[in-house]
Motif scaffolding. Structure first.
Motif, PDB file in Angstrom:
ATOM      1  N   GLU A  90      14.299 -31.134 -33.763  1.00 46.93           N
ATOM      2  CA  GLU A  90      15.265 -32.139 -33.308  1.00 46.93           C
ATOM      3  C   GLU A  90      16.206 -31.560 -32.250  1.00 46.93           C
ATOM      4  O   GLU A  90      16.522 -32.221 -31.250  1.00 46.93           O
ATOM      5  N   ILE A  91      16.660 -30.328 -32.449  1.00 48.67           N
ATOM      6  CA  ILE A  91      17.563 -29.702 -31.486  1.00 48.67           C
ATOM      7  C   ILE A  91      16.852 -29.469 -30.158  1.00 48.67           C
ATOM      8  O   ILE A  91      17.402 -29.744 -29.075  1.00 48.67           O
ATOM      9  N   LEU A  92      15.613 -28.983 -30.196  1.00 54.71           N
ATOM     10  CA  LEU A  92      14.877 -28.736 -28.963  1.00 54.71           C
ATOM     11  C   LEU A  92      14.576 -30.040 -28.221  1.00 54.71           C
ATOM     12  O   LEU A  92      14.673 -30.092 -26.983  1.00 54.71           O
ATOM     13  N   ILE A  93      14.229 -31.068 -28.941  1.00 54.25           N
ATOM     14  CA  ILE A  93      13.983 -32.371 -28.320  1.00 54.25           C
ATOM     15  C   ILE A  93      15.238 -32.866 -27.612  1.00 54.25           C
ATOM     16  O   ILE A  93      15.194 -33.380 -26.492  1.00 54.25           O
ATOM     17  N   GLU A  94      16.382 -32.664 -28.237  1.00 54.79           N
ATOM     18  CA  GLU A  94      17.663 -33.046 -27.640  1.00 54.79           C
ATOM     19  C   GLU A  94      17.986 -32.173 -26.427  1.00 54.79           C
ATOM     20  O   GLU A  94      18.431 -32.670 -25.378  1.00 54.79           O
ATOM     21  N   LEU A  95      17.771 -30.873 -26.537  1.00 57.68           N
ATOM     22  CA  LEU A  95      18.062 -29.969 -25.426  1.00 57.68           C
ATOM     23  C   LEU A  95      17.258 -30.320 -24.173  1.00 57.68           C
ATOM     24  O   LEU A  95      17.766 -30.231 -23.045  1.00 57.68           O
ATOM     25  N   PHE A  96      15.997 -30.691 -24.369  1.00 55.96           N
ATOM     26  CA  PHE A  96      15.127 -30.947 -23.226  1.00 55.96           C
ATOM     27  C   PHE A  96      15.229 -32.384 -22.709  1.00 55.96           C
ATOM     28  O   PHE A  96      14.679 -32.693 -21.668  1.00 55.96           O
ATOM     29  N   GLY A  97      15.923 -33.268 -23.429  1.00 59.04           N
ATOM     30  CA  GLY A  97      16.083 -34.635 -22.955  1.00 59.04           C
ATOM     31  C   GLY A  97      14.883 -35.518 -23.219  1.00 59.04           C
ATOM     32  O   GLY A  97      14.565 -36.423 -22.439  1.00 59.04           O
ATOM     33  N   THR A  98      14.218 -35.270 -24.316  1.00 56.64           N
ATOM     34  CA  THR A  98      13.037 -36.031 -24.716  1.00 56.64           C
ATOM     35  C   THR A  98      13.429 -37.064 -25.778  1.00 56.64           C
ATOM     36  O   THR A  98      14.316 -36.802 -26.591  1.00 56.64           O
ATOM     37  N   PRO A  99      12.828 -38.274 -25.804  1.00 57.61           N
ATOM     38  CA  PRO A  99      11.769 -38.750 -24.920  1.00 57.61           C
ATOM     39  C   PRO A  99      12.324 -39.458 -23.677  1.00 57.61           C
ATOM     40  O   PRO A  99      13.181 -40.331 -23.789  1.00 57.61           O
ATOM     41  N   ASP A 100      11.811 -39.080 -22.537  1.00 55.06           N
ATOM     42  CA  ASP A 100      12.193 -39.678 -21.257  1.00 55.06           C
ATOM     43  C   ASP A 100      11.308 -39.060 -20.193  1.00 55.06           C
ATOM     44  O   ASP A 100      11.242 -37.831 -20.080  1.00 55.06           O
ATOM     45  N   LEU A 111      11.723 -38.591 -17.183  1.00 54.65           N
ATOM     46  CA  LEU A 111      12.481 -37.758 -16.258  1.00 54.65           C
ATOM     47  C   LEU A 111      13.213 -36.626 -16.973  1.00 54.65           C
ATOM     48  O   LEU A 111      13.648 -35.667 -16.333  1.00 54.65           O
ATOM     49  N   GLN A 112      13.392 -36.745 -18.281  1.00 53.55           N
ATOM     50  CA  GLN A 112      14.192 -35.789 -19.064  1.00 53.55           C
ATOM     51  C   GLN A 112      15.549 -35.541 -18.372  1.00 53.55           C
ATOM     52  O   GLN A 112      16.046 -34.420 -18.331  1.00 53.55           O
ATOM     53  N   ILE A 113      16.135 -36.617 -17.900  1.00 48.99           N
ATOM     54  CA  ILE A 113      17.341 -36.514 -17.095  1.00 48.99           C
ATOM     55  C   ILE A 113      18.550 -36.058 -17.910  1.00 48.99           C
ATOM     56  O   ILE A 113      19.508 -35.490 -17.370  1.00 48.99           O
ATOM     57  N   ASP A 114      18.518 -36.274 -19.236  1.00 52.98           N
ATOM     58  CA  ASP A 114      19.653 -35.909 -20.082  1.00 52.98           C
ATOM     59  C   ASP A 114      19.411 -34.586 -20.803  1.00 52.98           C
ATOM     60  O   ASP A 114      19.937 -34.347 -21.889  1.00 52.98           O
ATOM     61  N   GLY A 115      18.602 -33.727 -20.175  1.00 56.19           N
ATOM     62  CA  GLY A 115      18.311 -32.423 -20.773  1.00 56.19           C
ATOM     63  C   GLY A 115      17.823 -31.464 -19.709  1.00 56.19           C
ATOM     64  O   GLY A 115      17.872 -31.749 -18.512  1.00 56.19           O
ATOM     65  N   ILE A 116      17.314 -30.315 -20.142  1.00 54.88           N
ATOM     66  CA  ILE A 116      16.911 -29.278 -19.194  1.00 54.88           C
ATOM     67  C   ILE A 116      15.438 -29.348 -18.824  1.00 54.88           C
ATOM     68  O   ILE A 116      14.974 -28.559 -17.994  1.00 54.88           O
ATOM     69  N   GLY A 117      14.683 -30.282 -19.409  1.00 51.71           N
ATOM     70  CA  GLY A 117      13.285 -30.447 -19.024  1.00 51.71           C
ATOM     71  C   GLY A 117      13.190 -31.004 -17.615  1.00 51.71           C
ATOM     72  O   GLY A 117      14.117 -31.643 -17.113  1.00 51.71           O
ATOM     73  N   GLY A 118      12.075 -30.789 -16.970  1.00 48.51           N
ATOM     74  CA  GLY A 118      11.900 -31.262 -15.600  1.00 48.51           C
ATOM     75  C   GLY A 118      10.967 -32.436 -15.467  1.00 48.51           C
ATOM     76  O   GLY A 118      10.526 -32.754 -14.362  1.00 48.51           O
ATOM     77  N   GLY A 119      10.647 -33.103 -16.576  1.00 46.13           N
ATOM     78  CA  GLY A 119       9.766 -34.258 -16.502  1.00 46.13           C
ATOM     79  C   GLY A 119       8.304 -33.908 -16.327  1.00 46.13           C
ATOM     80  O   GLY A 119       7.496 -34.759 -15.987  1.00 46.13           O
ATOM     81  N   ASN A 120       7.940 -32.643 -16.575  1.00 51.65           N
ATOM     82  CA  ASN A 120       6.552 -32.198 -16.471  1.00 51.65           C
ATOM     83  C   ASN A 120       6.219 -31.297 -17.655  1.00 51.65           C
ATOM     84  O   ASN A 120       7.098 -30.631 -18.200  1.00 51.65           O
ATOM     85  N   SER A 121       4.941 -31.261 -18.012  1.00 47.30           N
ATOM     86  CA  SER A 121       4.542 -30.419 -19.139  1.00 47.30           C
ATOM     87  C   SER A 121       4.836 -28.950 -18.869  1.00 47.30           C
ATOM     88  O   SER A 121       5.151 -28.192 -19.787  1.00 47.30           O
ATOM     89  N   HIS A 122       4.775 -28.518 -17.593  1.00 49.47           N
ATOM     90  CA  HIS A 122       4.969 -27.107 -17.277  1.00 49.47           C
ATOM     91  C   HIS A 122       6.436 -26.714 -17.173  1.00 49.47           C
ATOM     92  O   HIS A 122       6.745 -25.544 -16.934  1.00 49.47           O
TER      93      HIS A 122
END
Length: 383
Positions: free
Chosen positions: A39-49, A51-62
């Motif tokens: 749950e914490i990692l999902i929140e950190l990365f901004g998932t589900p979205d 664009l992951q705009i509300d987290g540190i993910g870049g909207g790509n699997s890589h």
């Protein structure tokens, strides 16, 4: 200061490893394995979205990945690590496989954080991956006691050059399933949507499903924008789900996207072909052993997953597989794969085309660099 009752934080390091980027943390920064950690990692990365705009993910699997790194609790390794593939559209974290690109950043993180003593001009480490119960020998270039960032090695898909990091994956066969050919067959038939497809399911570094590009009406040189077609991706996911079912990873193939989204990876292969890359360069067929495009977590990869490349390279030298059908009959220690950004070269030791299925080691050269170090924040779910 941030009110810790409203937002919690994780101290971590963002590292670009190969053609991926991920968050590297030590174990005490996260709860133990389980629902809360996910749950914490999902929140950190901004998932589900997407664009992951509300987290540190870049909207790509890589760019939606995490590595948990620590000193090894075993005498035969220096560092142990656990890889998590964080979903983008789905609120999931898949802990079932490994990431070859981000593995190149493990030694960098360990040296930068003092988990190991960094010695010039290079530090040799033995890594242990908990996901796949495998060992990796890694050589990390060091400059003035810190991970080197300047060098002449170029990775297609990454601008410029950097210091080469070599990783040697020991005994990579059967990483998840326990067998190089998990079903005992070099190729078999999967039926989806009323059609039969011939595939090879191979488990080296990570399980992969390989099929002919032409069986999907593809040339095999398409770029990610072209492959990002909903009908095509749905069909590939159906095939991947059928493979998950065949491997016993899920009971129902329709559950694969939620229960096992990251493995097996699925790729289309074709003979060595000339093509234009996504960055406008030209790749000549004479410089390749095989051409391939890979889909990871339901997304066409912008270049190629390193574990997928290791699996493909070794599979080209395993008699009867679909990759062996298309590969140039080089038989040498290196296999050059053409992907959307150019090429990747994988060294293969121990694999033969005479019916053998033993792979002693696979080798890949990458570069890696620290991008950020500090606290990343997540909202406490109890507030």
């Amino acid at each position: 200061m941030v009110d810790q009752s409203i937002q919690g934080s994780v101290r971590g390091t963002l590292i670009r490893g190969g053609t991926s980027r991920g968050l590297y943390v030590t174990p005490e920064q996260l709860p133990p394995a389980g629902e809360l950690r996910d749950e914490i990692l999902i929140e950190l990365f901004g998932t589900p979205d997407p664009l992951q705009i509300d987290g540190i993910g870049g909207g790509n699997s890589h760019t939606s990945k995490v590595m948990i790194v620590d000193e090894a609790d075993r005498p035969d390794a220096d560092i142990e690590y656990t890889f998590g593939q964080v979903g983008i559209d789905n609120a999931t974290v898949d802990w079932s496989g490994n990431c070859g690109n981000l593995t190149s950043g493990i030694g960098v993180f360990a040296a930068a954080t003092g988990l190991v003593d960094a010695r010039d001009p290079e530090t040799e480490l033995v890594l242990y991956n908990t996901n796949t119960d495998t060992y990796i020998d890694q050589v990390v270039p060091i400059a003035d006691g810190e991970p080197a960032v300047h060098g002449e090695y170029h990775v297609d898909g990454i601008p410029g050059t950097g210091a080469r990091i070599d990783s040697y994956f020991r005994d990579p066969g059967g990483s998840v399933t326990g067998r190089t050919l998990p079903t005992g067959a070099a190729r078999e038939t999967l039926s989806v949507a009323g059609e039969d497809y011939t595939v090879s399911i191979v488990d080296i570094a990570n399980p992969n499903v390989f099929l002919r590009a032409r069986d999907l009406g593809l040339e095999g040189t398409e770029l990610p924008d072209t492959l990002n077609d909903p009908d095509l991706l749905d069909r590939l996911e159906l095939l991947r789900g059928a493979a998950c079912e065949r491997l016993g990873l899920v009971d129902d193939r329709r559950d694969a996207v939620d229960d096992c989204p990251a493995i097996p990876q699925i790729a289309v292969v074709s003979e060595p072909q000339s093509f234009g890359t996504a960055s406008g360069e030209r790749v000549n067929d004479d410089d390749l052993d095989i051409t391939s495009r890979i889909v990871t977590t339901q997304t066409p990869h912008h270049s190629y997953a390193t574990t997928g490349a290791m699996c493909l390279a070794a599979a080209t030298q395993l008699d009867g597989t679909i990759p062996a059908e298309f590969a140039r009959d080089a038989g040498g220690p290196n296999v050059v794969i053409g992907h959307p950004q150019g090429t990747i070269t994988i060294g293969v030791e121990g694999s033969t085309r005479d019916g053998g299925t033993t792979v002693d080691r696979v080798r890949v050269g990458r570069t890696a660099r620290l991008l950020f170090d500090g606290h990343v924040y997540y909202r406490n779910s109890t507030v």
